[in-house]
Each structure stands twice: as structure tokens, then as C-alpha cells.
Scaffold this active site. Sequence first.
Site, short mmCIF file in Angstrom:
data_model
loop_
_atom_site.label_atom_id
_atom_site.label_comp_id
_atom_site.label_asym_id
_atom_site.label_seq_id
_atom_site.Cartn_x
_atom_site.Cartn_y
_atom_site.Cartn_z
N SER A 38 45.20 33.58 39.52
CA SER A 38 46.33 34.70 39.90
C SER A 38 47.51 34.60 39.61
CB SER A 38 45.98 34.85 41.48
OG SER A 38 46.99 36.01 41.82
N TYR A 91 46.25 31.93 50.13
CA TYR A 91 45.82 32.58 49.06
C TYR A 91 46.84 32.02 47.54
CZ TYR A 91 44.51 36.20 45.29
OH TYR A 91 44.05 36.73 44.30
N1 LIG Z 1 43.00 42.53 42.46
C1 LIG Z 1 44.18 41.60 42.12
O1 LIG Z 1 45.19 42.36 42.12
C2 LIG Z 1 43.84 40.48 41.64
C3 LIG Z 1 44.96 39.72 41.15
C4 LIG Z 1 44.79 38.29 40.90
C5 LIG Z 1 43.58 37.75 41.05
N2 LIG Z 1 42.50 38.38 41.60
C6 LIG Z 1 41.30 37.51 41.96
O2 LIG Z 1 40.19 38.17 41.24
C7 LIG Z 1 39.10 37.89 41.59
C8 LIG Z 1 38.27 39.21 42.03
O3 LIG Z 1 38.94 39.90 43.04
P1 LIG Z 1 38.78 41.38 43.15
O4 LIG Z 1 40.39 41.79 42.78
O5 LIG Z 1 37.97 42.00 41.92
O6 LIG Z 1 38.49 41.58 44.63
P2 LIG Z 1 37.22 42.55 45.35
O7 LIG Z 1 37.27 42.49 46.56
O8 LIG Z 1 37.14 44.01 44.68
O9 LIG Z 1 35.87 41.65 44.67
C9 LIG Z 1 35.55 40.31 45.10
C10 LIG Z 1 34.15 40.23 45.09
O10 LIG Z 1 33.72 38.96 45.60
C11 LIG Z 1 32.76 38.94 46.53
N3 LIG Z 1 32.63 37.66 47.32
C12 LIG Z 1 33.59 37.33 48.11
N4 LIG Z 1 33.40 36.42 49.04
C13 LIG Z 1 32.06 35.72 48.25
C14 LIG Z 1 31.33 34.90 48.41
N5 LIG Z 1 31.44 33.83 49.60
N6 LIG Z 1 30.21 34.63 47.64
C15 LIG Z 1 29.92 35.42 46.73
N7 LIG Z 1 30.63 36.56 46.50
C16 LIG Z 1 31.69 36.59 47.21
C17 LIG Z 1 33.09 40.23 47.27
O11 LIG Z 1 31.81 40.71 47.98
C18 LIG Z 1 33.31 41.30 46.37
O12 LIG Z 1 32.27 41.56 45.77
C19 LIG Z 1 39.34 37.01 42.87
O13 LIG Z 1 39.31 35.75 42.72
C20 LIG Z 1 41.01 37.37 43.21
O14 LIG Z 1 41.63 36.62 43.93
C21 LIG Z 1 42.56 39.35 42.09
#
Ligand SMILES: NC(=O)c1ccc[n+]([C@@H]2O[C@H](COP(=O)([O-])OP(=O)(O)OC[C@H]3O[C@@H](n4cnc5c(N)ncnc54)[C@H](O)[C@@H]3O)[C@@H](O)[C@H]2O)c1
Length: 281
Positions: free
Chosen positions: A150, A163
Amino acid sequence: MKDFQGRTAVVTGAASGFGRVTSLALARRGVRVVAADLDLDGAERTVRLAKELGAGGAAYRVDVADAAAMEEFAEAVREAHGVPDLVINNAGIAVMGPFLETTAADWDAIIGVNLVGVVNGSRIFGRQLAERNRALPKALRTGHIVNIASAASYQPVRSLPSYCTTKAAVRMLSECMRADLARDGIGVSCICPGFSGTNIAKNARTASGLPPERAARAHRWGETGLRLRNYPPEKVAARIIKAIERDEAVVSINLEGHLSHVVSRVSPSLGRLIARLPAPF
Ligand SMILES: NC(=O)c1ccc[n+]([C@@H]2O[C@H](COP(=O)([O-])OP(=O)(O)OC[C@H]3O[C@@H](n4cnc5c(N)ncnc54)[C@H](O)[C@@H]3O)[C@@H](O)[C@H]2O)c1
């Protein structure tokens, strides 16, 4: 890796957000998607959508933080689909709230998913890939691991200490892995997006020590912020594919992704001032 047709990808956190859209972007390239998530219904929906695009796929319920469950999952994948060429360690959660309001359970939860989950996926599938590649001539060796970090890996934020910490760790882990796995013909990319419209804020924990009204405000703030920022996750997925094609080491995505990277390199003291901005909850 340039040619995706007929490859297999394991995508963790594939039921939602970046995991789902990346699975679908890969499916459009002819990749068979193994969608892993705690949310099996969501992962199955991702696979149904991938199949509508003409790709194969399968959904599994697995907790990335659980090493034994991940070993079992990886064995099941190898038996059913062969060694996956691509591993996207994407599953992640956020914990919102200042450091002193966080508890041991909050830290265990976020380190388990965001860091140990990435270690598990990389280590277990990385071993399968290395073993396969060592039996092949160098020119035929292939495989790529993508770890989703991130912009928070560059920029400290006082209301997101756990985080930011896990994401910085994922970036360093990815650099070490890239250096080590190159000898086995495995590429490693670390992706650092800024804010994007997924369910991350809705699914976030709040620090256990936060009073309920502040916790509710934190959720409203996170969800509204991502909605207003309105950066499509599909753009992140497209950039992930490009990173695999070009074998890029670290990729920042969108304005805040690039800005936090630049600030961390050019003016860490400005980054420290930004880190002190009060949380609006
Ligand atoms: N959305 C943003 O702004 C953003 C920015 C930078 C990084 N990220 C990173 O992107 C990645 C994806 O996140 P997202 O934004 O799509 O969020 P999201 O909540 O839409 O999706 C995350 C998914 O991970 C699954 N998950 C959570 N814990 C789990 C576990 N223990 N085992 C298996 N699956 C699990 C959840 O059920 C969910 O389907 C994450 O690592 C997040 O930190 C997101």
C-alpha cells in the site's frame, strides 16, 4: 511473464475488491483463477464471473493467516490444477485507530492476515514453483509472485499504525524475496496503491480501545473517503498485470501512491508532518 494464456493464478482475498477485479483481468487474458478467501460465496461468485469470460477456475475457503490451512490448500491446488504460475497475495484488512487504543488482539489479527498471510502464500507456493522450475531448463523457468502492500508502506499515519507497519513489512519482504527467488526464475512484485473504492473500509476493524461512537465515525470516514476518492480498482488490476509483464520490483499506483513514495524519499520530514494530521474520528 508476457504470455498469460493457459496459466493458473492463485488469488487470495479474491471475493472482493482488488482480488476480484484482478481475478477477472487475469481471466480475460485466458488465466485459470483459483480464488481463495474466507468468504467462500464471494470467491465462488468471482469464479462464476471468470467463467463467463471463458476462463476456468475454482473457489476455496481458506484463512491466509493459518499456515497449516494454507499448506493443505496449496496441496489441493497442486493436485487439482498443477503448480500455479502466478500467486497474488492480496488478502488484507485494516485496523483504524490510534496506537494506544489498539490491543494485542488487534495486532495479532492484522499481522496474521497482512504479513503472515503474505509470508504463507509466498513461502508455500514459492516452494512449489522453485521445485518445478529447478527440474526445467533455465529458458523455460517461469512464475511470478505479487504482494499487495500500500501507499501506507511509505507514509506513516497516526490513525493507522498497525496497517502502515504491516504494509511496510510486506514491501521489505517482497524486496528480499525478489533477490532470493530470482535464482529459481521466479519474479516478485510489490504493489503500493493509494486509496481505491473497495470494501476495505467497510470490512475494517477499529482499534478495540476506541469508544463505539468513535469507531462508528472511523467507519463512516473510511467508507466516505474511499467513495469520494473514486479511484477504480480495475485500474489497480490493470497495473498489476503490467507489473507482472514487465517484472517490476515495486509499483506505486495513483496520485497518493506516487506522492507518498516521493515524499518518503525526498522529504521524510514532510512525511512526518503529514503523519501528525489528526484523525477525523
Ligand atoms: N482499497 C484500498 O484503498 C487499498 C489501498 C492500498 C492497498 N490495499 C490492499 O489491497 C488488498 C485488497 O484489499 P481490498 O481493498 O480489495 O479490500 P476488500 O475488503 O474489498 O477485500 C479484501 C478481501 O480479503 C479477504 N480476506 C480478509 N482476511 C482474510 C483471510 N484471513 N484469509 C483470506 N481472505 C481474507 C476478505 O474476505 C475480502 O474478500 C489488501 O491487502 C489491502 O490492504 C487496498
